[in-house]
Structures are given as structure tokens and as C-alpha cells.
Write a protein that holds these residues in place. Structure first.
Motif, short mmCIF file in Angstrom:
data_model
loop_
_atom_site.label_atom_id
_atom_site.label_comp_id
_atom_site.label_asym_id
_atom_site.label_seq_id
_atom_site.Cartn_x
_atom_site.Cartn_y
_atom_site.Cartn_z
N THR A 203 -15.57 4.96 -69.43
CA THR A 203 -15.53 4.06 -70.59
C THR A 203 -14.34 4.42 -71.47
OG1 THR A 203 -17.93 3.79 -70.61
CG2 THR A 203 -16.77 3.28 -72.66
N LEU A 204 -14.16 5.71 -71.70
CA LEU A 204 -13.05 6.18 -72.52
C LEU A 204 -11.72 5.88 -71.85
CD1 LEU A 204 -12.11 7.73 -75.03
CD2 LEU A 204 -12.31 9.83 -73.70
N PHE A 205 -11.63 6.15 -70.55
CA PHE A 205 -10.39 5.89 -69.82
C PHE A 205 -10.00 4.42 -69.91
CE2 PHE A 205 -8.48 4.28 -65.88
CZ PHE A 205 -7.30 5.00 -65.84
N ASN A 206 -10.96 3.54 -69.62
CA ASN A 206 -10.68 2.10 -69.64
C ASN A 206 -10.27 1.64 -71.04
OD1 ASN A 206 -11.30 1.83 -66.93
ND2 ASN A 206 -13.45 1.39 -67.32
N ALA A 207 -10.92 2.20 -72.06
CA ALA A 207 -10.63 1.79 -73.44
C ALA A 207 -9.25 2.24 -73.90
CB ALA A 207 -11.70 2.33 -74.39
N ILE A 208 -8.93 3.51 -73.68
CA ILE A 208 -7.66 4.02 -74.22
C ILE A 208 -6.45 3.49 -73.46
CG2 ILE A 208 -8.60 6.09 -75.28
CD1 ILE A 208 -7.69 7.71 -72.93
N THR A 209 -6.59 3.25 -72.18
CA THR A 209 -5.44 2.71 -71.45
C THR A 209 -5.15 1.28 -71.90
OG1 THR A 209 -6.93 2.19 -69.60
CG2 THR A 209 -5.57 4.15 -69.40
N GLN A 210 -6.20 0.51 -72.12
CA GLN A 210 -6.00 -0.86 -72.61
C GLN A 210 -5.54 -0.85 -74.06
OE1 GLN A 210 -9.39 -3.43 -72.17
NE2 GLN A 210 -8.32 -5.21 -72.98
N ALA A 211 -6.15 -0.01 -74.87
CA ALA A 211 -5.79 0.05 -76.29
C ALA A 211 -4.36 0.52 -76.46
CB ALA A 211 -6.73 1.01 -77.03
N GLY A 212 -3.95 1.51 -75.68
CA GLY A 212 -2.60 2.03 -75.79
C GLY A 212 -1.57 0.98 -75.47
#
Length: 363
Positions: free
Chosen positions: A15-24
């Protein structure tokens, strides 16, 4: 910089990986690039670039980048090749540092792989798999050094070091938790143990504790472990990162402010990772391009110039430097030069985070 995200099932790792890569990608307007299904490249959030872009109106803006690897396949026995163990371990060998996501929230709807929440136990599960893999590697290295020792006594120093590290590993301690001299640190870089890699523990907390997790006993438990081995800790809420991932920059700021949060999880990870790895950024700014360059803290000007092009280092003459804060205080480069704030620095100048540089060179 390449960071590997690890963690047991159902701790919020993916969940964290998917969120931060998209957010970044969204926050810095940098194209999100998937190299493999579990690898993402993210622009490092840096407000200094935004300010310099308004000042210079460049044709191109290039932020520093971080490569995140969502390392999957960890189960007990991974060091012996169970599950996707060998793939898991090979991916960790390639990263500069490990972001270890640890579950520090209660939720009856999300079943923990061990039946109940236990941060110390979860950390130990992953650490032990890395320790087992390192033990196997160091035993092979010891055998080679012993053979070399028969022909050259200089290998005794390395053998003594390896034997000491082996004892620590057998006690379940990661290699990074031991003390080393500068000479020993150089030797350990050649051994390339998994448990020597710097670790950032990301304590995944509930939405209620996202702004302040100081009362969370589980986070305190993680911090105690991190302090003992010289690692970093941040509290982060993967669910909130997921919620803000698709927001525009201004919407994101408003959302974080409403939640009482000063910065996003990605910002925390970037800052802590730079600190952990001893990295800083210098900037180049002009009409063609505004860009951030990542270097190791302590890098001198010619080597920093070499980051741009090897010719810059070979033919280095001088660096014209102004710190970002000084430029902003003056408002523009003309005013900064009038005040004598643009300095001419030579080969021994040690770069500082936030330096804006124009390199002069001749090849």
C-alpha cells in the motif's frame, strides 16, 4: 538512490509502495516509470526547484530521483530459498538502503500473519532471514581468507574481523549493529553483507495517530530496536498516503494541514533516507535547465562537477557558488552579486546542501 521496501504480509508495505510512487510522480510532475511490476522511480520533492523555476523560467526541470523496489516474497525460511526467498534476497543486495515497514496499528479486519501484532517479533523475523543469509556468505569468505592466510599473514586482520562479525551474526545481531574502525568499514564494504545495509524503519500507524504517534507503545518499541543498531525511524500512515496520492499539490497541502501533518510520508522517507546515507543535494539553475544533483556529504567541488560530466571534473577551474537561502534573501542573482554573496571556490571547497553552482572548466 535505490531503496528496497520490505515487510511481512499485511503490514501495509505494498500500500505504501503504490501510494508513494504515484504521489511522488504527481507532486513533482515527473513521469512515473515502471521498470518492473515492483519497481518505481519517484522525483524527490524539493520546493527549492519550484522557486528556482519561477526565477529562471527554464526549458527543463530535472529533480533528483529515488528508485523504490517493492521487495516481495519474504516468508520464514527465505534465506534457505523457501517461497520467493532467493529472489527476495537478490533484490535486497541491489539496494542502497532498506525501508522496513512495521505494523504498529490494530485492525481486526486485517489479519496479521502471526495472529497478533508484535513489532519486535516482526522485525526479528525479517532480520533473522538476512542474518542467516549473511552467515552463509561470511563462512564462505572466512574459508577463502584462511587459505590466503597460509601464503600471506596480512590477511590475519581481515580474518579477525570476519570472525568477530560471525559471532555477532550467530547472536542474531545485524552486522551494522557492531562497531568498526575506518579500516574495518572499508573491509566490510567488500564483503557486502545484507545486514550492513542502512535501515529506515517505517512504523505504519493508524489514521488517528498519523499526526502524532508519540503515545503509540508499538512505535516506541520499534524506536528502541532502531536506536540499538543505529537505524532511523519514522511514523507513517500508509492509508493516508494512499488517500493523498492522487491529489494535486495544493489539495495535498490542504489535506495534510487539516490532518495536522507537517509533511507527507514520502517527504519523511526522503529526508530520513538522505540522512541515513549521508547524502545532500546541490542545484544548478539557468534558462536551459534547473536541476538537483545528489552527492555524498563531504564531496569536494571537482567531484561534484564530475556528477554532471567527467570533463567538468578533469578540467575544473573553479566553482561560482551561492547558497539557496542567500539567493532567496536577495531576490535575484544580480542583487546577490552586488552584495558579494556569489563566491569563487577552488578544488578544496566542500559542497553544502542547497549550494547553487556554476562550474568553470577547461578541457
Amino acid at each position: 538512490m535505490k531503496l528496497g521496501i520490505v515487510g511481512l504480509p499485511n503490514v501495509g508495505k505494498s500500500t505504501l509502495f503504490n501510494a508513494i510512487t504515484q504521489a511522488g510522480a504527481e507532486s513533482a510532475n515527473y513521469p512515473f516509470c515502471t521498470i518492473e511490476p515492483n519497481v518505481g522511480i519517484v522525483a524527490v520533492p524539493d520546493e527549492r526547484l519550484d522557486v528556482l523555476t519561477k526565477m529562471h523560467n527554464p526549458k527543463k526541470v530535472t529533480p533528483a530521483i529515488i528508485e523504490f523496489v517493492d521487495i516481495a516474497g519474504l516468508v520464514k525460511g527465505a534465506s534457505r530459498g523457501e517461497g520467493l526467498g532467493n529472489k527476495f534476497l537478490s533484490h535486497i543486495r541491489e539496494v542502497d538502503a532498506i525501508v522496513h515497514v512495521v505494523r504498529c496499528f490494530e485492525d481486526s479486519n486485517i489479519v496479521h500473519v502471526d495472529g497478533n501484532i508484535g513489532p519486535a517479533r516482526d522485525i526479528e523475523t525479517i532480520n533473522l532471514e538476512l542474518v542467516f543469509a549473511d552467515l552463509e556468505m561470511i563462512e564462505r569468505r572466512i574459508d577463502r581468507v584462511k587459505k590466503a592466510l597460509k601464503g600471506d599473514k596480512k590477511f590475519q586482520v581481515e580474518l579477525d574481523l570476519l570472525e568477530r562479525v560471525k559471532v555477532g551474526l550467530e547472536e542474531g545481531k545485524p552486522a551494522r549493529a557492531l562497531d568498526y574502525s575506518d579500516e574495518e568499514k572499508d573491509m566490510m564494504r567488500e564483503v557486502a553483507l545484507l545486514t550492513m545495509k542502512p535501515v529506515l524503519y517505517a512504523a505504519n500507524v493508524s489514521e488517528d495517530e498519523a499526526a502524532d504517534a508519540s503515545e503509540n507503545a508499538m512505535v516506541a518499541e520499534v524506536k528502541g530496536i532502531a536506536d540499538a543498531e543505529g537505524s532511523e525511524v519514522i511514523a507513517i500512515c500508509a492509508r493516508i498516503e494512499e488517500e493523498i496520492a492522487e491529489l494535486e499539490p495544493e489539495e495535498k497541502k490542504e489535506f495534510l494541514a487539516e490532518m495536522g501533518m507537517a509533511e507527507s510520508g514520502l517527504d519523511k522517507i526522503v529526508k530520513s533516507s538522505y540522512k541515513l546515507l549521508g547524502l545532500i543535494s546541490y542545484l544548478t539553475a539557468g534558462e536551459p535547465e534547473v536541476r538537483a544533483w545528489t552527492i555524498t556529504n563531504g564531496t569536494k567541488a571537482p567531484q561534484a562537477a564530475g556528477k554532471i560530466h567527467s570533463d567538468f571534473e578533469k578540467g575544473f577551474i573553479r566553482a561560482e557558488v551561492i547558497h539557496y537561502d542567500d539567493l532567496i534573501a536577495c531576490g535575484n542573482m544580480v542583487a546577490a552579486k552586488e552584495k558579494g554573496l556569489v563566491r569563487s571556490e577552488g578544488k578544496e571547497y566542500v559542497m553544502k546542501d542547497g549550494d547553487i553552482v556554476l562550474f568553470r572548466f577547461n578541457v
